[in-house]
Design a protein around this motif. Sequence first.
Motif, PDB file in Angstrom:
ATOM      1  N   CYS A 108       0.828  -1.213   0.000  1.00  0.00           N
ATOM      2  CA  CYS A 108       0.000   0.000   0.000  1.00  0.00           C
ATOM      3  C   CYS A 108       0.861   1.262   0.000  1.00  0.00           C
ATOM      4  O   CYS A 108       0.486   2.281  -0.596  1.00  0.00           O
ATOM      5  N   GLN A 109       2.018   1.211   0.657  1.00  0.00           N
ATOM      6  CA  GLN A 109       2.925   2.363   0.662  1.00  0.00           C
ATOM      7  C   GLN A 109       3.508   2.587  -0.727  1.00  0.00           C
ATOM      8  O   GLN A 109       3.545   3.719  -1.232  1.00  0.00           O
ATOM      9  N   PHE A 110       3.947   1.505  -1.312  1.00  0.00           N
ATOM     10  CA  PHE A 110       4.549   1.611  -2.641  1.00  0.00           C
ATOM     11  C   PHE A 110       3.524   2.097  -3.659  1.00  0.00           C
ATOM     12  O   PHE A 110       3.812   2.954  -4.499  1.00  0.00           O
ATOM     13  N   GLU A 111       2.297   1.569  -3.588  1.00  0.00           N
ATOM     14  CA  GLU A 111       1.268   1.955  -4.544  1.00  0.00           C
ATOM     15  C   GLU A 111       0.912   3.440  -4.409  1.00  0.00           C
ATOM     16  O   GLU A 111       0.691   4.130  -5.416  1.00  0.00           O
ATOM     17  N   ALA A 112       0.854   3.942  -3.177  1.00  0.00           N
ATOM     18  CA  ALA A 112       0.482   5.347  -2.977  1.00  0.00           C
ATOM     19  C   ALA A 112       1.496   6.282  -3.631  1.00  0.00           C
ATOM     20  O   ALA A 112       1.124   7.211  -4.364  1.00  0.00           O
ATOM     21  N   VAL A 113       2.794   6.059  -3.384  1.00  0.00           N
ATOM     22  CA  VAL A 113       3.803   6.940  -3.962  1.00  0.00           C
ATOM     23  C   VAL A 113       3.918   6.710  -5.467  1.00  0.00           C
ATOM     24  O   VAL A 113       4.131   7.661  -6.243  1.00  0.00           O
ATOM     25  N   GLU A 114       3.743   5.466  -5.897  1.00  0.00           N
ATOM     26  CA  GLU A 114       3.787   5.136  -7.327  1.00  0.00           C
ATOM     27  C   GLU A 114       2.699   5.909  -8.082  1.00  0.00           C
ATOM     28  O   GLU A 114       2.935   6.425  -9.185  1.00  0.00           O
ATOM     29  N   THR A 115       1.503   6.018  -7.469  1.00  0.00           N
ATOM     30  CA  THR A 115       0.387   6.695  -8.130  1.00  0.00           C
ATOM     31  C   THR A 115       0.657   8.195  -8.247  1.00  0.00           C
ATOM     32  O   THR A 115       0.360   8.816  -9.279  1.00  0.00           O
ATOM     33  N   LEU A 116       1.227   8.795  -7.203  1.00  0.00           N
ATOM     34  CA  LEU A 116       1.562  10.221  -7.270  1.00  0.00           C
ATOM     35  C   LEU A 116       2.632  10.467  -8.337  1.00  0.00           C
ATOM     36  O   LEU A 116       2.583  11.479  -9.056  1.00  0.00           O
ATOM     37  N   ILE A 117       3.608   9.563  -8.433  1.00  0.00           N
ATOM     38  CA  ILE A 117       4.652   9.708  -9.460  1.00  0.00           C
ATOM     39  C   ILE A 117       4.043   9.581 -10.849  1.00  0.00           C
ATOM     40  O   ILE A 117       4.357  10.357 -11.758  1.00  0.00           O
ATOM     41  N   TRP A 118       3.142   8.589 -11.002  1.00  0.00           N
ATOM     42  CA  TRP A 118       2.488   8.389 -12.308  1.00  0.00           C
ATOM     43  C   TRP A 118       1.762   9.653 -12.740  1.00  0.00           C
ATOM     44  O   TRP A 118       1.875  10.081 -13.894  1.00  0.00           O
ATOM     45  N   PHE A 119       1.019  10.257 -11.834  1.00  0.00           N
ATOM     46  CA  PHE A 119       0.254  11.447 -12.193  1.00  0.00           C
ATOM     47  C   PHE A 119       1.166  12.592 -12.617  1.00  0.00           C
ATOM     48  O   PHE A 119       0.807  13.402 -13.470  1.00  0.00           O
ATOM     49  N   TRP A 347     -10.862  14.320  -5.026  1.00  0.00           N
ATOM     50  CA  TRP A 347      -9.539  14.246  -5.652  1.00  0.00           C
ATOM     51  C   TRP A 347      -8.707  13.071  -5.128  1.00  0.00           C
ATOM     52  O   TRP A 347      -7.491  13.094  -5.170  1.00  0.00           O
ATOM     53  N   ILE A 348      -9.371  12.021  -4.640  1.00  0.00           N
ATOM     54  CA  ILE A 348      -8.664  10.805  -4.201  1.00  0.00           C
ATOM     55  C   ILE A 348      -8.186  10.053  -5.437  1.00  0.00           C
ATOM     56  O   ILE A 348      -8.973   9.752  -6.343  1.00  0.00           O
ATOM     57  N   ILE A 349      -6.880   9.737  -5.487  1.00  0.00           N
ATOM     58  CA  ILE A 349      -6.355   9.013  -6.648  1.00  0.00           C
ATOM     59  C   ILE A 349      -5.816   7.633  -6.266  1.00  0.00           C
ATOM     60  O   ILE A 349      -5.511   6.823  -7.151  1.00  0.00           O
ATOM     61  N   SER A 350      -5.692   7.336  -4.967  1.00  0.00           N
ATOM     62  CA  SER A 350      -5.325   5.979  -4.543  1.00  0.00           C
ATOM     63  C   SER A 350      -6.048   5.676  -3.246  1.00  0.00           C
ATOM     64  O   SER A 350      -6.313   6.571  -2.446  1.00  0.00           O
ATOM     65  N   ASP A 351      -6.364   4.401  -3.060  1.00  0.00           N
ATOM     66  CA  ASP A 351      -7.184   4.025  -1.912  1.00  0.00           C
ATOM     67  C   ASP A 351      -6.745   2.668  -1.372  1.00  0.00           C
ATOM     68  O   ASP A 351      -6.690   1.687  -2.118  1.00  0.00           O
ATOM     69  N   PHE A 352      -6.421   2.623  -0.085  1.00  0.00           N
ATOM     70  CA  PHE A 352      -6.174   1.363   0.603  1.00  0.00           C
ATOM     71  C   PHE A 352      -6.882   1.493   1.948  1.00  0.00           C
ATOM     72  O   PHE A 352      -6.343   2.052   2.892  1.00  0.00           O
ATOM     73  N   GLY A 353      -8.133   1.011   1.994  1.00  0.00           N
ATOM     74  CA  GLY A 353      -9.006   1.241   3.135  1.00  0.00           C
ATOM     75  C   GLY A 353      -8.799   0.266   4.269  1.00  0.00           C
ATOM     76  O   GLY A 353      -7.934  -0.619   4.239  1.00  0.00           O
ATOM     77  N   LEU A 354      -9.651   0.413   5.293  1.00  0.00           N
ATOM     78  CA  LEU A 354      -9.502  -0.388   6.498  1.00  0.00           C
ATOM     79  C   LEU A 354      -9.702  -1.876   6.231  1.00  0.00           C
ATOM     80  O   LEU A 354      -8.970  -2.713   6.763  1.00  0.00           O
ATOM     81  N   SER A 355     -10.702  -2.237   5.422  1.00  0.00           N
ATOM     82  CA  SER A 355     -10.912  -3.661   5.119  1.00  0.00           C
ATOM     83  C   SER A 355      -9.694  -4.249   4.417  1.00  0.00           C
ATOM     84  O   SER A 355      -9.279  -5.382   4.707  1.00  0.00           O
ATOM     85  N   ASP A 356      -9.092  -3.494   3.491  1.00  0.00           N
ATOM     86  CA  ASP A 356      -7.870  -3.960   2.812  1.00  0.00           C
ATOM     87  C   ASP A 356      -6.744  -4.154   3.829  1.00  0.00           C
ATOM     88  O   ASP A 356      -5.990  -5.125   3.760  1.00  0.00           O
TER      89      ASP A 356
END
Length: 935
Positions: A108-119, A347-356
Amino acid sequence: MDSNIPNHLILNSPYEEPKEHWLYQPETKTFSKKQGRRSAGYLKATPKFKGRSDDPGVFTELPLVNTIRKRVDAWRMTGYSGVTGPTKRLLDYWRTTAAHGKPRFFFCQFEAVETLIWFTEALDNEKTGIDIPPNGGEFQRLCAKMATGTGKTVVMAMVIAWHVLNKVTYSSDKRFSKNIFIVAPGLTVKNRLSVLHPSGPNNYYAEFDIVPPDLMDKLRQGKVRICNWHALSWETEERVKKKKSVDKRGAKSHEAYTREVLGDMADASNFLVINDEAHHAWRVNPEARGKYLRQRDMKDSAVEATIWVGGLDRLHKTRGILACYDFSATPFAPSGHGDSEETLFGWIISDFGLSDAIESGLVKTPRVVVRDDALPDAKTYKSRLYHIYNDPEVKHDLSRAATPEQPLPDLVLHAYHLLGYDWKKTAQLWKEKKAETPPVMITVANRTETAARVKRALEKRQIKIEELCNPERILHIDSKVLAEAEAMEESNAPNGFASDGDDEETARKPTKAVRAERLREQVDTVGKIGKPGAQVQKVISVGMLSEGWDAKTVTHIMGLRAFTSQLLCEQVVGRGLRRTSYELDEKTQKFPPEYVNVFGVPFSFLPQESAENDDPSPPIPKTPIEPDPDKAAFAIHWPNVMRIDYAYPPQLSLDWQEIAPLELNAVNTPSIATLAPIVDGKADVKQISEIDLEKLAQEYRLQKIIFETARDIYGQMKPDWKGGKEFLLAQIVILTEEFIHSDHIHISPALFNQDGLRRRLMLILNMSKIVNHLWQAIRFDNTVSLSLVFDKNRPVRSTGDMRTWYTGKPCERTKRSHVNFCVYDSTWEASESFELDRNPAVDAWVKNDHLGFEIFYIHNGVVRKYWPDFIIRLKSGKFLVLETKGQEDEEDKTKHRFLDEWTRAINEDRRFGFWCSAVSRKPSDIKDILLKIER
């Protein structure tokens, strides 16, 4: 058991993209395992369920996030096409394993920063069709939604490293910045974020090996400034004009404001903003402004949000904000259309919620009470421990300004016995495993008075869990002191002690700021070995515990407040979700489960109030009910009594023939509770654990019960007792022993009365009820005089204080009442109001509706509120409190007894005229009542 259900809810490795998830089946109320990752989205309330606790919820997709996920996946497969050299090196470095052989970061950490970089760096054609909704301002905001405990601070460090290293390498590239401005929601979070300073002694870049060692010097060329949101505050010209001080200098210009806020970053332009706990930073809906101003909590939130976002707007005008990255587990803002509505940030572009996070084992699994061995709530059929505050025997009691000495409601004490006994077993297990800190139970209370009562109940052993009641290990968080520290932040005296005055002892007293800092240090270090808060095992707070509070040792949560939305539920439960261990199980390569047991927090899912209406109906015309200024002569005033103090004779006695029996029913007293883990917002009833209190009865002998009951009655009477305290205690012990052994306690079913062990358990779990019952009998039989304690802020109330309210009920205009209409709840009230408006003995009258005139009474050990029907001022100057009641039960008799006591106390005070009370048994007797009193 279904083979599809494992022995715990963790399905996925924390270091890999989720491969499976649990799906709730509302028809069977069970879960099934589904292949693939859960779609980004949230649950909102089902319209037909209308707020019921068994609402399965309607899943609402976040299409923007799901679309971006697919684009990022494809971009990753191409090897991150279009990125700069520094970015590619960081991405490759982050994907390698660390020195200990594990991946460096959670998925989830990697995906969050990866998404900001992608944008920011992906080619434009890869972002076709991606439209980020605006936030109402001129700078762009992007939000990474990450559940509490999933490591947002590490992601911020990764983002800072990415921006700074790119800007240092390519100084003309306007996509990046080496100046980072971070805003925190309070001092706790601000202090925690100090690890983001690249040159700091405990910085995360070194601790988590975020950048290759040879790039650390480059990283240190960046500037990171962290401030509390209070630092963004400013004074308008309007506020300056209202100042009482001599200093009347005008409001700061944008430039002066910018230099003060940014400090050594003041010359920077196009800087990057990071908002931590960004759900505090929202733009107030102008249409809802009036609503915010009427609600204190909402007003405070709106003020904070306005200062936060408005301050950023001012900085953008002068220096330009390159981009604003929001991090939050719950990025919702009030919509302004209803008390429990929230609007998700667009403006949410990545999501890793409590259930995840639960399914990946990144956080503890919350377990809530699903049933117990007492009668359930009559409306919802849920355990009464599910949302304790909402119980009718609890809500009025906890919503009043009670003194610490006044006992907690029985249901609250029962809940503490169950949860406390489970905590005790956990503490014993931790002790056997040589843990250096104890498990922690937290209480989130509705008001300071409730928190004080909980603290006293623990310190005075009214909660019969000895190990939990150690006063040296109880931390009572004074929210007022902490709030003052937030506002003062860096204005402390240099030496931390008061400097005015010649008295040496006074001069050495710590200042309010120092006391606040000491408390904050203890709060911030709960569960941390060798720190001031290391041995804390019980935390009592009012409202929310500070965000950023990262105690990992929380195992039990008690909610004693209203929960008007599931957002609030997730935020409270989130304070206990951080894991104690991050060691993988060697066999499964997943984290082993950890749990937090929750009472009183109705945690089911994260809903949105639906704007849909299946069958719209025309609005019912509403009549405004309010004081009529033209009828001010009919205004009625009454003393606003908070409590009554008593004076007793030296020798106490009881008329045993007159004492009503105390009824104790085992079906209303929970002694066994069943908990189930929560996933996807629902309880998995196939995985249950049980708390049984029978062993508690084995630890208590009857003589101990007698003594502790007498001690608690003594605590109630001691403040009003004028004689020797030892003599008082001796008398109470004798009366208590006689009562406990008498036939005045009726326990049902009969089995509980015949079996000694079960009878003791019933006495233990109902001790507060016994205390109140016996104290009430002693008080009414022995009171020789009464004295009043008034509300300090409003000692006298009147009909003129009524706020306008609206009704669709039948109502008629009044003649002799200050309030314009009398609203009818029955034909009986209509008949009596007609007589009051015409009877020659009546000077003025008012129906007690929305007036705030209430009488506290105690019935079966429960403190309740009583609202008599009418207040009448007679031509003679006497005041009559009139109640209309046909059939009278035991509770009604108790109400009238307390009302008589209230009028007696008013008359002994002699400042408010003569008051009396009466009960109308039928509509036709009101004339006789008025005539009798006038005589």
